[in-house]
Scaffold this motif. Structure first.
Motif, PDB file in Angstrom:
ATOM      1  N   GLY A 289      -4.542  -1.726   2.153  1.00 54.22           N
ATOM      2  CA  GLY A 289      -5.193  -2.585   1.167  1.00 54.22           C
ATOM      3  C   GLY A 289      -6.625  -2.151   0.924  1.00 54.22           C
ATOM      4  N   LYS A 290      -7.549  -3.094   1.104  1.00 57.25           N
ATOM      5  CA  LYS A 290      -8.966  -2.803   0.852  1.00 57.25           C
ATOM      6  C   LYS A 290      -9.672  -2.205   2.060  1.00 57.25           C
TER       7      LYS A 290
ATOM      8  N   ARG B 102       3.425  -2.304   2.837  1.00 60.04           N
ATOM      9  CA  ARG B 102       3.005  -0.910   2.900  1.00 60.04           C
ATOM     10  C   ARG B 102       2.269  -0.622   1.602  1.00 60.04           C
ATOM     11  N   TYR B 103       1.119   0.009   1.709  1.00 54.14           N
ATOM     12  CA  TYR B 103       0.304   0.267   0.536  1.00 54.14           C
ATOM     13  C   TYR B 103       0.397   1.734   0.144  1.00 54.14           C
ATOM     14  N   GLU B 104       0.493   1.955  -1.150  1.00 60.45           N
ATOM     15  CA  GLU B 104       0.453   3.315  -1.683  1.00 60.45           C
ATOM     16  C   GLU B 104      -0.772   3.426  -2.561  1.00 60.45           C
ATOM     17  N   PHE B 105      -1.432   4.553  -2.500  1.00 56.49           N
ATOM     18  CA  PHE B 105      -2.630   4.765  -3.287  1.00 56.49           C
ATOM     19  C   PHE B 105      -2.345   5.803  -4.360  1.00 56.49           C
ATOM     20  N   SER B 106      -2.741   5.472  -5.573  1.00 65.46           N
ATOM     21  CA  SER B 106      -2.574   6.405  -6.681  1.00 65.46           C
ATOM     22  C   SER B 106      -3.842   7.241  -6.809  1.00 65.46           C
TER      23      SER B 106
ATOM     24  N   LYS C 148      -0.964  -0.345  -4.480  1.00 64.28           N
ATOM     25  CA  LYS C 148       0.329  -0.874  -4.871  1.00 64.28           C
ATOM     26  C   LYS C 148       1.094  -1.253  -3.616  1.00 64.28           C
ATOM     27  N   ALA C 149       1.596  -2.467  -3.566  1.00 70.12           N
ATOM     28  CA  ALA C 149       2.409  -2.884  -2.425  1.00 70.12           C
ATOM     29  C   ALA C 149       3.798  -2.288  -2.586  1.00 70.12           C
ATOM     30  N   ASP C 150       4.299  -1.680  -1.523  1.00 70.88           N
ATOM     31  CA  ASP C 150       5.593  -1.001  -1.593  1.00 70.88           C
ATOM     32  C   ASP C 150       6.672  -1.845  -0.922  1.00 70.88           C
TER      33      ASP C 150
END
Length: 105
Positions: free
Chosen positions: A20-21, A88-92, A98-100
């Motif tokens: 997240g942050k 689970r977070y994905e970073f673009s 984005k929450a996965d």
């Protein structure tokens, strides 16, 4: 005290975890006598001014078992007493989070 005492210890291994942050860094470092220890750093960007705030703890190998046991007991307590939705977070490329999918601790 020599220059070595004032520098960061040699980094042996590092694992970066984005959640997240916040970003967590798990770093293995070596003392002068080549004993390993762990630093755990939480880094979070302050929205008001964009400054990164860091909190760090040092974990020494003689404390690993007790630390892991205490952390597991604490996490289990929370899971037993409240619903925990973990994502689970994905970073673009443009740093959007984005929450996965859910995952277990």
């Amino acid at each position: 005290m020599g220059d070595f005492d004032n520098r960061e210890r040699e980094e042996v291994y590092s694992k970066k975890v984005r959640a997240g942050k916040r970003t967590y860094f798990f770093d293995v470092k070596a003392t002068r006598s080549n004993d390993y220890y762990v630093t755990i750093t939480e880094s979070k960007k302050r929205l008001e001014d964009g400054v990164f705030i860091k909190h760090k703890i040092f974990l020494y190998k003689e404390d690993f078992e007790k630390f892991a046991e205490g952390l597991k007991d604490t996490v289990d307590y929370i899971k037993d007493h409240q619903e925990v939705v973990e994502k689970r977070y994905e970073f673009s490329e443009n740093s959007e989070v984005k929450a996965d999918e859910d995952f277990s601790f």
